[in-house]
Every structure is written in C-alpha cells, then in structure tokens.
Design an enzyme around this catalytic site. Structure first.
Site, PDB file in Angstrom:
ATOM      1  N   HIS A   1       0.833  -1.205   0.000  1.00 41.25           N
ATOM      2  CA  HIS A   1       0.000   0.000   0.000  1.00 41.25           C
ATOM      3  C   HIS A   1       0.872   1.260   0.000  1.00 41.25           C
ATOM      4  O   HIS A   1       0.732   2.134  -0.866  1.00 41.25           O
ATOM      5  CB  HIS A   1      -0.915  -0.033   1.238  1.00 41.25           C
ATOM      6  CG  HIS A   1      -1.810   1.150   1.390  1.00 41.25           C
ATOM      7  ND1 HIS A   1      -3.110   1.164   0.973  1.00 41.25           N
ATOM      8  CD2 HIS A   1      -1.571   2.375   1.906  1.00 41.25           C
ATOM      9  CE1 HIS A   1      -3.655   2.349   1.226  1.00 41.25           C
ATOM     10  NE2 HIS A   1      -2.727   3.108   1.793  1.00 41.25           N
ATOM     11  N   GLU A   2       1.778   1.348   0.940  1.00 49.79           N
ATOM     12  CA  GLU A   2       2.617   2.556   1.060  1.00 49.79           C
ATOM     13  C   GLU A   2       3.515   2.733  -0.169  1.00 49.79           C
ATOM     14  O   GLU A   2       3.856   3.847  -0.543  1.00 49.79           O
ATOM     15  CB  GLU A   2       3.450   2.522   2.348  1.00 49.79           C
ATOM     16  CG  GLU A   2       2.643   2.407   3.645  1.00 49.79           C
ATOM     17  CD  GLU A   2       1.561   3.466   3.810  1.00 49.79           C
ATOM     18  OE1 GLU A   2       1.679   4.541   3.187  1.00 49.79           O
ATOM     19  OE2 GLU A   2       0.579   3.197   4.535  1.00 49.79           O
TER      20      GLU A   2
ATOM     21  N   HIS B   1       1.877   5.042  -2.608  1.00 46.24           N
ATOM     22  CA  HIS B   1       2.056   6.458  -2.262  1.00 46.24           C
ATOM     23  C   HIS B   1       3.470   6.917  -2.636  1.00 46.24           C
ATOM     24  O   HIS B   1       3.665   7.985  -3.209  1.00 46.24           O
ATOM     25  CB  HIS B   1       1.852   6.669  -0.761  1.00 46.24           C
ATOM     26  CG  HIS B   1       0.423   6.555  -0.299  1.00 46.24           C
ATOM     27  ND1 HIS B   1      -0.572   7.348  -0.801  1.00 46.24           N
ATOM     28  CD2 HIS B   1      -0.160   5.750   0.624  1.00 46.24           C
ATOM     29  CE1 HIS B   1      -1.725   7.039  -0.193  1.00 46.24           C
ATOM     30  NE2 HIS B   1      -1.499   6.069   0.672  1.00 46.24           N
TER      31      HIS B   1
ATOM     32  N   GLU C   1      -4.530   8.091  -2.760  1.00 45.98           N
ATOM     33  CA  GLU C   1      -5.076   6.832  -2.274  1.00 45.98           C
ATOM     34  C   GLU C   1      -5.301   5.862  -3.440  1.00 45.98           C
ATOM     35  O   GLU C   1      -5.169   4.653  -3.290  1.00 45.98           O
ATOM     36  CB  GLU C   1      -6.367   7.123  -1.501  1.00 45.98           C
ATOM     37  CG  GLU C   1      -6.652   6.211  -0.358  1.00 45.98           C
ATOM     38  CD  GLU C   1      -5.554   6.181   0.700  1.00 45.98           C
ATOM     39  OE1 GLU C   1      -5.315   5.069   1.229  1.00 45.98           O
ATOM     40  OE2 GLU C   1      -4.934   7.220   0.995  1.00 45.98           O
TER      41      GLU C   1
END
Lengths: 503, 503
Positions: B264-265, B268, B294
């Site tokens: 997930h990170e 970003h 997101e």
C-alpha cells in the site's frame, strides 16, 4: 506580569524558535549521515541552508537587539548565575558577535566551506593538493575578512579561537602547548619498542560489537528512553533535545575502533543529557565550549575506557562476546594493546601520548597561515616537515599528509587546538572527581560508574553555558588551565604499561 | 534577464524556502514516528509547531501576494501546462485559500487537534467517549469557523472536501457513494460463507517479512538509492525529496498485514517518486489530491497485490521465505484467503468489498455533524446504528465503534471520502492502463511490473499538481469520476473467488 517580565517572556519565546530551527537543522544533518537515501543529498543541502539562514536572520533581528537593550535593568536585578540573567547575558554575547558579521560574508563562508568539502574529496581521490588550493585560498581570505569584522587589538587568531573556546586567548593556548611539547617529545623518544596489539586485530562481527557497546553504554548511563546509537561513516554525537541524544559510530569487522568511538561519543552525549533541563530551547542548553565538550568525550574514552580497572570489570563480557579472539588473552595484555604508544601518520589513529603533537603542529601551521608567514601553496611541505620534526614520520603523499583532515577545507580554522585542550581539561576534572569520590578504580572494578556520571552532571554538565569556560574550570577543577596533571597522568600510564610489558 | 523573469525567479526562491521548511517538518514527523527516543516528544512538538508556523507565515506573506499579482501577465504568456504558468497558478490558489484563514484560527485548530489526539488515546484507554467529547465539540466549532472563512454559497461540506480533493463537490461524492451503496449492500449479503483464511494466521518472523517485502518492492521499482523502509506503529509514506522516499510499516509476527501495508505505502511512494523532478521545491511537487494518492496505494495493494497473476510469480518466493506455513498451501488457496470478504468491525481490517461502506457511513455522519442534524453527544449511537445498517455488526463498545479512527479527534473532517474515491479512481486508471499495455496479468505472471510502473509515471505521477484532479482523471482515465468500473471489478472478483472456492 510586569511589562519587563512580558519582555523577558518575549525574548524566551524568540530564543525557543531559534533553538527549534537549529535542532531541526541538526536532525537534517543527523539523518543525512545515518539514514538518508544517497539521492536525497541535493535537496537536503537546500533544506539545511534554508533552516540555517532563517535561524541566522532571527539571531540578528533588530527586534532581538532592542529586547536585549530593554532587558539590561532586568538582567542586573537577577543573580549572575540565575536563569534570567544568564539568558540575557549569553544571548547578548551571541547577538553582538553575530551582528558584526555581514550576512553575505557568512553565506559566502558556508558556500565556500561546502565547495571546499567536495574539493577535498576530489583532491584526496586524485592525491592532488592543487585541486583544493583555490578553495583553501578563498576560505582563508574569507577567514581574514571574518577576523577583520572584530577589529582585534590583540592576536588575530584570538578571534578564531573565540568561536570554539569563548574567552580563551592564543597566548594561553601557546603556553600550554609549549609545555606539552617540551615533555611529550622526550616521552615519545623513550618508548623504544611499542607493545604488541595483535589481539585487537582479527574478525569482530559488527553486530556483536554493537551489542557489546550498548552493554557498556547502558552500564555507564545510556538508556533507550532518551538515547540512540546509529551507524555512520564519520562518528559524531548530537542532541536534539535534553532527552533526545544521538550517538553514531562505525563498526568495522577488522578491529574494535567502533567500540572506542562509542565510548568517546558517549562523553559528548552525556554532557548534553545532563544540562539543566530548565535551559531547554535557550542558548544556555549547549556545552560551553569545544574544549570542554572534548574533555568529556576524552574522559570517557581514555580515563575510563582505557583504564585497567574498567576492563577488570568489562573484559569478561568482551570475552563472552568474542570468545575466539579473547579466550587466550589476559586482561593485562588487552589493556596494554589498547594503550599502545607509537607515532602514527593519521591524527585519528593516534594514541594518548602522541595525539597532542598532531594538534600542536596544526595549531602552529594555522597561525602561520593566518599571519601569512606560510603560504597555502607551501602548506603540504610545511606539514610534512612538522610531521617529521614532531613525530619522526614523513607522509608518503598529501592524503597521508595535509589532506588527512577536512577542517581547513571547510574553513574551520581555530578548531584544532580544542582537541588538545580537551585532553588537558579531562585530567584536571578527573583529579578533582577522584579527590571528591575516593578511589575511582575500585569502583570501576565493581562496575560502578554512576558516581562519576553524577559528579560530572553536578559539577560540569548541568551548567550549560551559564558559566564561562574559565569559570567552569575554576569551579569544577579548582584552578586555571594546567598541562601538568595531564603530563603526570601520561607518565604514570607509561610507567605502568612498560613495567608490566614482560608480565 | 527581464524584470519579470527576475520576479518569477524571486517567487521560485520563496517557494523553495517554504518547501524546505515543509520537508524539514516532514522529517521531524518521520523521525518522531520511527526513530526518536520517547522522551524527546515534548521538544519535538515545539520544533514541529515552529517550522509549521514559519512556513505558514511565508505562505501568507503580503510580498508573496504582490509577486503573484505582478506575475499575472507573465502567467498568461505561458502555456497553461508549462512550469511557469503552473507555478504561478497553483501558488495563487494556495495563497488565496491560506490568507482567508486567520493565523490565530489555524493555530487554534492545530493546538486543538493535538490535544484531541491525546484525549482520543485516553478515551480509548478508558473506553469512555466523554473524555473526548469536549475536544470534539471544540474541533467542530473551529471547523465551522474555518468553513465560514470561505463564505460558501453551496454545500458547506464542499469547503472541507476542497482541503483534500481540490475542486470536488459534495454532490459528486454523494452521487458516487449512492451508487456504491446500492450495489455493495446486496453484493455483501450474497456472500454467505466467507472463505477460509487460516493460512494467513500463524507465526511469521518480522525479519523474514521485511526481507520478503523488500524483495517484492524492489521488483516493483523501489531501490536503495532513493527509498527506505522503516518500522512504525501506524504505517505511512512520506517524500522528503523527489529521490528520498520513506515507507513505513508494522510487521506483527501473527499475520502478514505488515507486508500488505508495504504494498500500500509503495503506491504512495511511487507517486511522489515519479513527479517531474523539475518541480522540486515548488508547490507542484506533490500528489494532486488525497483521492488520487489513495488511488495509487490501493492500486498497488489491491489490483496488483491481491491479484492471482501477481502471486503466481511471487508465491514461490513467499513459500521459500515461510516454508513451514506455506509448503502445503496452493497459490489459489492463498489468493482466496487474501481476498476473503467479510464485514469487520474495524475499517482498517476490511476487505475490498466492505471497505467503501465504512467510508460512506463516516461521510454521512460528518455531513450530519456539520449541519447539526446529529449532535456530537449522540455520535456513538449514530455510529453504531449505521454500522448495523450497512455492515450488520454492532460494536461492543466505543473503541470498536466511533473511537476506532483518529481523524475526527484531530479535526480532520472531510478526509474520509477520499479513501473510497481512491478505490474508484484506482480501477478507472487500471482499465485504461490495461487497454494501453495489453494483458497485465500475463506480464505479472512473468514478474514484469515495470510497464505498469512506467505507465503510471507517464500518465499520472509526473504531472504533480499541474493538472487539477478532474483534468488528470479525464486525461489519464478518459472520463469523469465513475463508480461502474470499480463495481464491475468487484463483481468479477467475487465470481472468480466463489467459483474457485471448492477447487
């Protein structure tokens, strides 16, 4: 709240913001040398420059000068050692120095220092001093401009010394250094055969070195709530808050230098850790001078960390950490190896006896450069000649010689003497601590380091910058700067080492 | 250099300083959550506040407003997408918003948010909502004051949304959310029996999880020259420079959540990493909105990271890392476990299908709070009622219920919807990437992730804030915000999982 109290509150508020910017700049530097991915470097340089510049603007703001003027009566109403009077006094000292230097000159010095650092790396890589020469010329020129800002009536070198050792005069340093030279040269000549330090060379897994170092530092007073230890290339210590102390080291698997650098940096860290927390976010919340800071690191590295009593307690733990290397080595053999005396080419590799000569030759050369009696073009030869005269070694090239240290490339003229002052002060403090606390060796053999830790906190650290370095030395050590205790300590140590060398 | 060019240069210089302060504040935060010794906290709060305050002063400086006025003709002379026009345009937008908000209100919001965070921790520890209530009241009051600064003629919630999703209107969000609700509720009801995810529970050594995560991330495009991965409590990603990307995660030894949070990170981080480096140190050098950010994290976490094709390539590596846990597990079983659909009490534990409902209920409650139709005193009950209505679960206490998220306590009203918008956008982008690149699954099975990585760089990331979120979506995905691709993707996934559940 009276108007004056409100003004003092305003002053403290302003100083807090400056302190915040300086600590944030400190974190940018710490991160750069320990964590930052390498490609982050160009932006990081900008970030550091911006924070430093804004802090400098706030430090020299006319409003700050006005506040300090208004607070003169307030300062006089308070005791000299009080928080209130000290904040005003020390801030005024910093302010009056800062406003003498034009912002443009300061920016030029920073920029030239930064280019000088890169040129130094390149000159080393090519073993070619000429790559660095133009930047050294520029740096020295700016240094002379800086000195001129203070219109010195005495020795111009006093101005440089004052940056690192407030209030100290060149003549005082010279007197101490002459005395050191007089004694150290024959002392070194008398060491005919260096002791065997073979047990310090081998394979020492960095992770095991780290574990052992932390074990020692925790015994000495480090704790995880307020301290960290990280890896870096060139070890340093930094305080980001009274209870946020960062030590760094560099563990190599071929020797134990990284462990010793932990002990050294611990001394710096402990000084910052024990400053009165009430001084936080003011200019009082720092060590009082580079010499005093160095006295603390050298004290823990040498007087504690190269002490046979300390190792009578620690050596079984070291042996448990590295059984292969040390199971057949006695603590006496290990201790002698740790204290081997032998002239080395590099300052940073040198032992307690030869160290000061490395410093003295740099101090003498700095003064010659500033006065113009040695030209920068001739510096490599002048450096080599002094090396041969004081240490009996002739550098094979400029990397072994004049390019071994970065300080001059960055414009840091005036810093070197504080290393030797630190050695001298460390023994002056040690003698007084021993007089107050009784036999320190006996305590160390039992693993008791807290009394020394606390004595230093009470007598040295807690003061921050409230006392001048001279006052602090007078109160803590009971006298002015004096080379004799250090020389006597070295003599005792040499006797002890060479008496035991056949045992 | 003309006078106007000099003025533009001055603008860029000022913006560079603001950016430096913001990134330095970012480092203070990163360090606080990953490295700082706990006792450093009080000073760190001051340091962050000081840097943020100075940055805000520079952002609202009248001189900046004057520069922007003078540069209107300059802006018009340049193409809208050009660096020059974009810097002026985006800075003006930020400036005009910033100067509407009194510095005192902003400081109050920050302070209340910070107290709210601590009250939230205490309320959770005591399972007592009343501890938090007064600070929520104060936070909502300040939020209303903030909204009033913009004198909104439409829905007041638009003002809050604009902080995170510039230009987006509440009505647009509402339309998308209504459509999601209409489809998701029956979709969840149809999942009678959740798949078995037993293989995801057990003992997974954090160090092994870290090694595996880094292996995946390096395959996806992370490298040590420009990225780091550190441990923290609440995972986040941060960019300190175009080539200084910090990911954080939290490996627990009982499950693989920490690995998924890395994926997930990474999304970003990759967004920030691929912004045009020419925008560095300007307001263009950030992701364009929270929803778009997101979308990137959800794309890598879900569309890539929960994809069977990806695991056909990665699973042998995972199995090599954890042979005991996975030697008897098939990639299909693992994949099904990773995609288990089942309503959960906590938003952060929820699957792709139920996730948006957690968001929608919060969005609806935020609007009710802002309009006053729900009172803060009644929020716990209102929260529980929505949980029961949308997810069929009734929280057992406030920690399971309204206190599960920190956002409202910190005054972060308006953020929640961007999570669901991210899901929606992620599939819109994915469909276009698949159309441009051909069969992505086939590539993933061969371990080829670079084409997607590059497509996102070219079509989304490089733009930074040059395009508005609406323009970016139009250009990259070929249309406006649209829930249908996301819904179709979920339907396909459920069909695939439940068709294979007996295999």
């Amino acid at each position: 709240v009276t108007g004056t109290e409100q003004r003092f509150h305003d002053l403290v508020q302003r100083l807090g913001e400056i302190a915040d910017l300086e600590r944030a700049a400190g974190l940018l530097g710490w991160d750069e040398e320990t964590k930052m991915p390498p490609l982050g470097a160009p932006e990081r340089a900008e970030q550091r420059a911006t924070l430093t510049r804004i802090a400098h603007e706030l430090e020299t703001a006319p409003e700050l000068g006005e506040l300090l003027e208004e607070l003169r009566p307030f300062e006089e109403q308070h005791d000299r050692d009080s928080f209130e009077a000290s904040v005003v006094r020390i801030t005024r000292r910093d302010y009056e120095k800062a406003v003498r230097v034009p912002a443009e000159l300061r920016a030029d010095m920073t920029r030239t220092g930064s280019h000088g650092y890169r040129a130094w790396l390149e000159a080393r890589a090519n073993k070619d001093y000429r790559i660095l020469l133009p930047l050294l010329e520029r740096g020295l020129e700016l240094t002379r401009e800086y000195v001129a800002c203070f219109e010195p009536d005495g020795d111009p070198y006093d101005v440089l010394l004052d940056v690192y050792e407030p209030g100290m005069k060149t003549a005082e340093v010279e007197a101490v250094f002459d005395r050191l030279k007089e004694e150290l040269l024959p002392m070194i000549a008398a060491v005919s055969e260096p002791v065997d330090d073979g047990c310090l060379h081998g394979r020492f897994a960095p992770e095991a070195q780290r574990r052992f170092s932390l074990e020692v530092l925790e015994l000495w007073g480090m704790d995880e709530e307020a301290w960290r230890l990280d890896d870096t290339v060139h070890p340093f210590a930094l305080s980001l808050a009274p209870a946020d102390i960062r030590l760094t080291t560099n563990f190599r698997d071929s020797d134990l230098h990284g462990v010793l650098s932990c002990l050294h940096e611990f001394g710096h860290g402990l000084y910052e850790r024990q400053i009165d927390p009430a001084y936080a976010r003011t200019p009082l919340a720092r060590g009082v001078s580079s010499g005093f800071h160095e006295s603390q690191s050298r004290l823990w590295e040498n007087l504690v960390g190269r002490n046979i009593a300390t190792w009578r307690f620690l050596f079984p733990r070291l042996r448990a950490t590295f059984p292969e290397q040390f199971s057949a080595v006695s603590v006496e053999t290990f201790h002698r190896a740790l204290n081997r005396v032998e002239p080395t080419m590099r300052r940073v590799d040198s032992d307690e006896v030869t160290y000061c000569l490395h410093i003295i030759l740099r101090f003498e050369l700095e003064r010659d450069l500033l006065s113009g009696s040695v030209a920068l073009a001739d510096l490599p030869d002048a450096f080599d000649a002094k090396m041969e005269e004081y240490l009996g070694l002739r550098p094979n090239d400029v990397v072994e010689g004049v390019l071994q240290d970065v300080h001059w490339s960055e414009g840091g003229f005036g810093y070197f003497p504080t290393y030797a002052l630190g050695n001298v002060i460390s023994v002056q403090l040690w003698e007084r601590a021993a007089a107050d606390l009784g036999d320190l060796d006996e305590r160390f053999e039992r693993g008791e380091f807290a009394p020394l830790h606390e004595w230093l906190g009470e007598n040295v650290h807690r003061w921050g910058r409230v006392l001048t370095p001279q006052e602090l030395l007078e109160r803590a050590a009971g006298g002015p700067l004096d080379a004799e205790p250090y020389l006597a300590y070295l003599r005792r140590k040499l006797d002890q080492l060479y008496a035991g060398a056949v045992g």
